[in-house]
Design an enzyme around this catalytic site. Structure first.
Site, mmCIF file in Angstrom:
data_model
loop_
_atom_site.group_PDB
_atom_site.id
_atom_site.type_symbol
_atom_site.label_atom_id
_atom_site.label_comp_id
_atom_site.label_asym_id
_atom_site.label_seq_id
_atom_site.Cartn_x
_atom_site.Cartn_y
_atom_site.Cartn_z
ATOM 1 N N HIS A 1 -11.802 -6.341 0.784
ATOM 2 C CA HIS A 1 -10.445 -6.773 0.453
ATOM 3 C C HIS A 1 -10.349 -7.407 -0.938
ATOM 4 C CE1 HIS A 1 -9.241 -5.940 4.515
ATOM 5 N NE2 HIS A 1 -10.090 -6.805 5.018
ATOM 6 N N HIS B 1 -6.824 -2.724 7.328
ATOM 7 C CA HIS B 1 -8.074 -2.017 7.596
ATOM 8 C C HIS B 1 -7.768 -0.571 7.923
ATOM 9 C CE1 HIS B 1 -8.340 -6.248 8.820
ATOM 10 N NE2 HIS B 1 -9.459 -6.217 8.138
#
Ligand SMILES: Nc1ncnc2c1ncn2[C@@H]1O[C@H](COP(=O)(O)OP(=O)(O)O)[C@@H](O)[C@H]1O
Ligand SMILES: Nc1ncnc2c1ncn2[C@@H]1O[C@H](COP(=O)(O)OP(=O)(O)O)[C@@H](O)[C@H]1O
Ligand SMILES: [Mg+2]
Ligand SMILES: [Mg+2]
Ligand SMILES: [Mg+2]
Ligand SMILES: [Mg+2]
Lengths: 336, 212, 336, 212
Positions: free
Chosen positions: C57, C219
């Site tokens: 991330h 995700h």
């Protein structure tokens, strides 16, 4: 082509509008030319710094309009130099009586437009000079290094030239130190996926599923050769060895390091590259002044990265470590 | 043959149409060894030229060329803004005040344009640029009008221009973006040489239409 | 899969090494747990702030370790929560006697590991509390908003909570204000290309050539529905309308705006989105405190973006505008 | 049937192998309605468990479970670290000191593990998690050992576990990542329920091998 845009022909205008809408206190656009300028005047009359070039390289060029960086950027279409008249209007706007320095990259379209703009401005008595970045060692052999194109090394030129202007140097001093930074800067990159130019909707180049392009240009220009994908460490070794040899960089030199992602390459991979860069520099006992890792000069959604090394002397080091404050490039004063 | 101001305007408008028709072809050529934007750049420029010419009432052919050139200089950027734009302005200045054109005026037009392009861009024949199309054209046309009328001279010169354009295929580029490819630039036509040829060819077609 | 990595199983470790190599004066990694911590101690004893979560991330989570932000981040594998014991070790390290607040996102793996870590730390007498971001309106209807997952809204939680700790607030005060920021934050996103998890080499989801996924998770979790690609303005309208309705945001509210790119989407497109966001907010007479546009919380090389709005009161506004200085998130003090 | 410490260790090692064999299957299942990492997480964890068990000389089965659990708690993270890891540690604590295991000990093992998983994760039967596999197993096994020997009871309970695992296919997930999908989580097996079944099935296969 799956892009979040409205009309492909106004992508650059709409993005610019959105940029100004995000930072309305920092920047504005000239009414009659697509030139982004700083909104707040500097605290004293200094040499104006202008850059410009084709779009699609965010945060370049507009992200470098700010304190300690550039005062204006002329914004061309995707990957096309901005028109001479716009640059000329930008020069006029930011001239505070001390002249204006143009800091841009070695692309023939940019050169021709900046030079025509310079002529127009000089005709009105404005002092104008230029420094042209030529950092990409993949684009021409060393004996014709004048022909090399610019890639992420432009960022270092802006940082140094912008800080020099902010310090109050005159146009000749800025030209000297920014030229020295350019002369001591070397970049080399690799691409793995093409970008798609909104106007055409087509990929900028083709590669096989396991291929990478060594020496890719910032507009998808082919590089030196296509190769099979290797490990990050191997690719980094190839790129950095060529960079180190080219200046050459030597034992006890101090360098700034810039690892630049081209757009789609995850930051994680850039850090894996920096890991190896650090290891190699340690091996050669080359000192790091500062490391920049991130997206500093992209090519739309192209995947790949470049490594840029600048050999610094005390003056260049001071200017690199100086404060910078644009919406996309913020650095606290590191000289303190 | 004498071209009137109205016909001259039509010639320029037809050039805009010819560029528009070839946008995809130009884009593809530029994508091979450049950055793939030549088609879009030219389209954007020549569409605006068309608009501005249609909106203008001038009978001065030189002014028409200046209008066209300024559009490119003010709005298009890239390599084409200063090269074609500067070239058109220069040609316009040379023909300023004229509302009809004989074969010598046409020589003056293209020779001025070529001069501007060469002095700004620094390209010579064999560098793989538009100069490879334009210079043979101007040289041949200049020779031909000594004995031939405008259409015949133009036709002859167009053949030289085409040869020049085709010659760029085997050249290793020495200027502009494609020069960075070294050997890999070989085997591809230069896109600027191609767009220059399209302009000349359209000019010629308009002339032959005027004859009928 | 064309990634610049070495061994897929050590991607996270090597990237972390490269990160620390880039900013050796700012951050370091604990010797016995993969936890990144601030190197320089704050000037006075304050409440420690820890975050953490899966990798992939960037700049989250490690990029938010810095002054005015978090003091530590526990780094899990790609998209997997970090182990409880690491978090516990991070808590111990940054506790300055004032306790530690955990600021993380609503994912069951993270919750379970943070809660076990909390138990371990509390057994040693360290005061530990938590605030959990749940900003993604796509992930659960409003009547079950406790189940919503976190997306880019975590950034606002860190900014507010981190600034509160830097001001010297106690753990309860920090919890209050950060919770209020979370409660007033709403995000909604869209995805257009999947990311590829290095360990598997496979795309995280599939979309047709003209399809986008409305409400995509960070995700690659599927969202609310797949739709045909529309114009940037239309998509922005859909996302923002849903966000505005959900809190709801009203006339004369002041909001911070965060337009977050998921990784591969060019900045240009994010600015086109911001252009429309600005227009819509103007229409509803909602004021903007500050706008962040860029990559703040990515999903590897996923393409897409999210919009995050936070309704601010005076205290939250002050904390958002406060100085922050991490390698990847720098903001000059805007309260001056 | 009494399981020796050495055999018990082999059972655990075989579970590691079973997980490794099913990595791709677990990854695919997780990719359908989760984030696609379950296979990799489990592989990483159970490979380390295998290493650590092979390196350990303990004859205490409880300690073996604690070793395995701690590996997951210390190194794996995700949902699996606290759920399987905490569960294994809890089971290890329950069996601490034992170097042989009868059918009641095996009940104790799985019941402790289930309890830990339920109390930490808060899942109930029907939420589409590993609890859907483990709880029917424990319930059935507890009933079955009243009359049956270990292998037969385990076999019977395994059938319930399989039913439980398969039942997750039609459930709308109410917990964990997949719960965000609402209706769209239907039609896919839960990956945690599946890995739990793989563990139980491997356990059973090891027992039957011991009998021959
Ligand atoms: N210095 C120059 N002199 C003459 N022609 C040039 C020069 N540089 C570029 N060109 C011409 O421009 C063409 C490319 O045009 P275009 O694609 O519009 O610009 P860019 O290269 O900036 O993308 C080349 O094919 C070449 O013919
Ligand atoms: N709160 C919970 N209680 C029980 N099992 C859970 C819980 N949360 C998740 N699980 C199980 O974990 C599985 C997913 O595991 P994994 O993919 O490794 O973790 P993550 O969801 O963090 O990626 C789910 O299929 C489910 O069976
Ligand atoms: Mg171009
Ligand atoms: Mg081009
Ligand atoms: Mg996970
Ligand atoms: Mg998972």
């Amino acid at each position: 082509m799956k892009k979040f845009i409205n009309d492909p022909t106004v992508v650059v205008d709409e993005a610019l509008e959105g940029y100004v809408a995000a930072y309305p206190d920092s920047v504005e656009v000239l009414s009659d030319a697509r030139v982004l300028v700083r909104k707040k005047d500097p605290s004293f009359a200094k040499v104006g710094v202008i850059t410009g070039g084709g779009s699609g390289h965010k945060p370049a060029f507009l992200g470098y309009v700010g304190e300690g960086l550039c005062d204006a950027a002329a914004i061309g279409e995707i990957f096309a130099a901005p028109p001479a008249v716009w640059i000329y209007k930008g020069i006029k706007k930011i001239n505070m009586g001390k002249g204006v320095i143009c800091l841009y990259g070695n692309f023939s379209g940019d050169i021709m437009n900046f030079r025509m703009a310079k002529t127009l401005a000089e005709m009105e008595g404005i002092e104008v000079d230029e420094v042209i970045a030529k950092d990409d060692i993949a684009s021409s052999p060393k004996d014709t290094m004048e022909n090399r194109r610019a890639v992420a090394g432009e960022v270092i030129m802006w940082k140094v030239g912008g800080a020099a202007a902010a310090e109050g140097m005159n146009i000749k001093q800025i030209k000297d130190v920014a030229s020295r930074a350019v002369f001591n800067t070397r970049s080399f990159g690799v691409g793995s996926f093409p970008c798609i130019i909104p106007a055409t909707g087509k990929p900028s180049f083709k590669l096989e599923d396991d291929e990478i392009e060594i020496g890719i240009g910032h507009h998808g220009e082919p590089g030196i050769k296509k190769e099979k994908l290797k490990s990050a460490d191997e690719i980094t070794g190839v790129l950095l060895d060529a960079i180190l040899e080219d200046l050459p960089f030597k034992n006890n030199d101090t360098v700034s390091v810039l690892i630049n992602g081209l757009g789609a390459t995850p930051f994680q991979e850039l850090y894996i590259v920096n890991r190896k860069v650090t290891e190699i520099l340690q091996k050669y006992k080359i000192n790091k002044l500062i490391t920049y890792v991130g997206e500093y000069f992209t090519s739309l959604e192209m995947a790949g990265f470049s490594i840029t090394l600048t050999k610094v002397d005390d003056e260049i080091a001071r200017l690199i470590l100086a404060k910078a404050d644009s919406p996309m490039f913020k650095q606290f004063d590191l000289n303190k | 043959m004498i071209i009137s101001a109205a016909d001259f305007k039509n010639i320029l408008l037809n050039i805009s149409d010819a560029i528009e028709k070839n946008v995809n072809y130009l884009t593809e050529l530029d994508a091979e060894i450049g950055d793939g934007d030549h088609g879009a750049n030219m389209e954007k420029g020549f569409k605006k030229i068309k608009q501005q010419l249609l909106a203008s009432e001038t009978q001065d052919g030189g002014e028409m060329l200046i209008i066209a050139g300024k559009v490119l200089l003010n709005e298009i950027g890239g390599a084409m803004g200063p090269l074609y734009g500067g070239g058109l302005v220069k040609a316009g200045v040379a023909l300023k005040g004229k509302s009809s054109f004989n074969k010598n005026d046409i020589l003056n037009l293209f020779a001025s344009m070529l001069e501007s392009i060469k002095s700004l861009g620094g390209a010579k024949i064999g560098d793989k640029t538009m100069v490879d199309t334009l210079e043979p054209f101007v040289t041949e046309y200049g020779k031909a009008i000594v004995e031939l009328e405008l259409p015949e001279a133009f036709e002859k010169a167009l053949i030289s221009a085409k040869k020049g354009m085709l010659s760029t295929k085997d050249i290793i580029s020495r200027i502009g973006r494609s020069s960075r490819l070294l050997e890999r630039s070989k085997g591809h036509l230069d896109v600027g040489a191609t767009s220059s040829y399209i302009i000349l060819e359209s000019f010629y077609k308009s002339i032959t239409l005027l004859l009928n």
